[in-house]
Write a protein that holds these residues in place. Structure first.
Motif, PDB file in Angstrom:
ATOM      1  N   GLY A 171       0.780  -1.228   0.000  1.00  0.00           N
ATOM      2  CA  GLY A 171       0.000   0.000   0.000  1.00  0.00           C
ATOM      3  C   GLY A 171       0.815   1.283   0.000  1.00  0.00           C
ATOM      4  N   GLY A 172       2.134   1.219  -0.039  1.00  0.00           N
ATOM      5  CA  GLY A 172       2.946   2.431  -0.091  1.00  0.00           C
ATOM      6  C   GLY A 172       4.122   2.394   0.856  1.00  0.00           C
ATOM      7  N   TRP A 173       4.633   3.577   1.160  1.00  0.00           N
ATOM      8  CA  TRP A 173       5.786   3.700   2.045  1.00  0.00           C
ATOM      9  C   TRP A 173       5.313   3.841   3.481  1.00  0.00           C
ATOM     10  CZ3 TRP A 173      11.141   3.941   1.358  1.00  0.00           C
ATOM     11  CH2 TRP A 173      11.566   3.736   0.054  1.00  0.00           C
ATOM     12  N   GLY A 174       6.086   3.275   4.386  1.00  0.00           N
ATOM     13  CA  GLY A 174       5.791   3.401   5.810  1.00  0.00           C
ATOM     14  C   GLY A 174       7.038   3.783   6.576  1.00  0.00           C
ATOM     15  N   THR A 175       6.838   4.296   7.765  1.00  0.00           N
ATOM     16  CA  THR A 175       7.941   4.731   8.621  1.00  0.00           C
ATOM     17  C   THR A 175       7.960   3.882   9.884  1.00  0.00           C
ATOM     18  OG1 THR A 175       7.697   6.988   7.809  1.00  0.00           O
ATOM     19  CG2 THR A 175       8.902   6.706   9.861  1.00  0.00           C
ATOM     20  N   LEU A 176       9.150   3.444  10.257  1.00  0.00           N
ATOM     21  CA  LEU A 176       9.349   2.675  11.478  1.00  0.00           C
ATOM     22  C   LEU A 176      10.421   3.342  12.318  1.00  0.00           C
ATOM     23  CD1 LEU A 176       9.589  -0.838   9.809  1.00  0.00           C
ATOM     24  CD2 LEU A 176       7.623   0.051  11.061  1.00  0.00           C
ATOM     25  N   ARG A 217      11.346  -7.756  13.218  1.00  0.00           N
ATOM     26  CA  ARG A 217      10.847  -6.404  13.475  1.00  0.00           C
ATOM     27  C   ARG A 217      10.539  -5.631  12.198  1.00  0.00           C
ATOM     28  NH1 ARG A 217      15.168  -4.179  17.533  1.00  0.00           N
ATOM     29  NH2 ARG A 217      13.677  -2.501  17.875  1.00  0.00           N
ATOM     30  N   LEU A 218      11.120  -6.055  11.087  1.00  0.00           N
ATOM     31  CA  LEU A 218      10.903  -5.369   9.812  1.00  0.00           C
ATOM     32  C   LEU A 218       9.996  -6.184   8.893  1.00  0.00           C
ATOM     33  CD1 LEU A 218      14.538  -4.088   9.190  1.00  0.00           C
ATOM     34  CD2 LEU A 218      12.569  -2.787  10.049  1.00  0.00           C
ATOM     35  N   ALA A 219       9.214  -7.079   9.456  1.00  0.00           N
ATOM     36  CA  ALA A 219       8.356  -7.957   8.655  1.00  0.00           C
ATOM     37  C   ALA A 219       7.355  -7.202   7.789  1.00  0.00           C
ATOM     38  CB  ALA A 219       7.629  -8.946   9.579  1.00  0.00           C
ATOM     39  N   GLU A 220       7.009  -5.983   8.165  1.00  0.00           N
ATOM     40  CA  GLU A 220       6.060  -5.176   7.368  1.00  0.00           C
ATOM     41  C   GLU A 220       6.678  -4.674   6.082  1.00  0.00           C
ATOM     42  OE1 GLU A 220       3.784  -2.185   9.617  1.00  0.00           O
ATOM     43  OE2 GLU A 220       4.917  -2.933  11.342  1.00  0.00           O
ATOM     44  N   CYS A 221       7.991  -4.588   6.020  1.00  0.00           N
ATOM     45  CA  CYS A 221       8.669  -4.082   4.822  1.00  0.00           C
ATOM     46  C   CYS A 221       8.640  -5.144   3.725  1.00  0.00           C
ATOM     47  CB  CYS A 221      10.110  -3.699   5.126  1.00  0.00           C
ATOM     48  SG  CYS A 221      10.276  -2.352   6.310  1.00  0.00           S
ATOM     49  N   ARG A 222       8.410  -4.714   2.512  1.00  0.00           N
ATOM     50  CA  ARG A 222       8.369  -5.634   1.379  1.00  0.00           C
ATOM     51  C   ARG A 222       9.767  -6.084   1.001  1.00  0.00           C
ATOM     52  NH1 ARG A 222       3.861  -3.725  -2.796  1.00  0.00           N
ATOM     53  NH2 ARG A 222       4.957  -5.315  -3.945  1.00  0.00           N
ATOM     54  N   VAL A 223       9.864  -7.322   0.555  1.00  0.00           N
ATOM     55  CA  VAL A 223      11.148  -7.850   0.088  1.00  0.00           C
ATOM     56  C   VAL A 223      11.116  -7.970  -1.429  1.00  0.00           C
ATOM     57  CG1 VAL A 223      11.686  -9.064   2.221  1.00  0.00           C
ATOM     58  CG2 VAL A 223      10.428 -10.247   0.438  1.00  0.00           C
ATOM     59  N   ARG A 224      12.321  -7.940  -2.017  1.00  0.00           N
ATOM     60  CA  ARG A 224      12.429  -8.109  -3.472  1.00  0.00           C
ATOM     61  C   ARG A 224      11.964  -9.495  -3.868  1.00  0.00           C
ATOM     62  NH1 ARG A 224      17.408  -5.609  -2.342  1.00  0.00           N
ATOM     63  NH2 ARG A 224      18.388  -7.627  -2.235  1.00  0.00           N
TER      64      ARG A 224
END
Length: 91
Positions: free
Chosen positions: A48-53, A82-89
């Protein structure tokens, strides 16, 4: 207490290595030292877009990860969760 430039350089290099190995799709980050502890401030591509952690990060573990492989693996696995929300390549 002043933060040594060498510590920040090591912390940034170690964090870069971890994030590259995690295969995140796209991100920017900063290590911010502070009196109450260090933080990993990060923006990453999420569904859904960029997020901030903003994640507290243990200074000693981060610095140890620059030269101790066992410490590095623990750091990497902790950040993976902890970074599971970030998308991977995609492969």
């Amino acid at each position: 207490m002043p933060i040594a430039s060498a510590e920040l350089i090591r912390a940034r290099e170690t964090t870069t290595r971890v994030l590259e190995e995690l295969g995140l799709e796209s991100y920017v980050f900063q290590i911010e030292p502070g009196e109450g502890g260090w933080e990993l401030k990060m923006e990453c591509s999420m569904v859904g877009g960029w997020g901030t952690l903003s994640l507290p990060i243990d200074k000693e573990s981060l610095l140890a990860g620059s030269h101790d492989e066992a410490a590095y693996r623990r750091l990497r696995e902790g950040l993976r969760r902890r970074l599971a929300e970030c998308r991977v390549r995609l492969p």
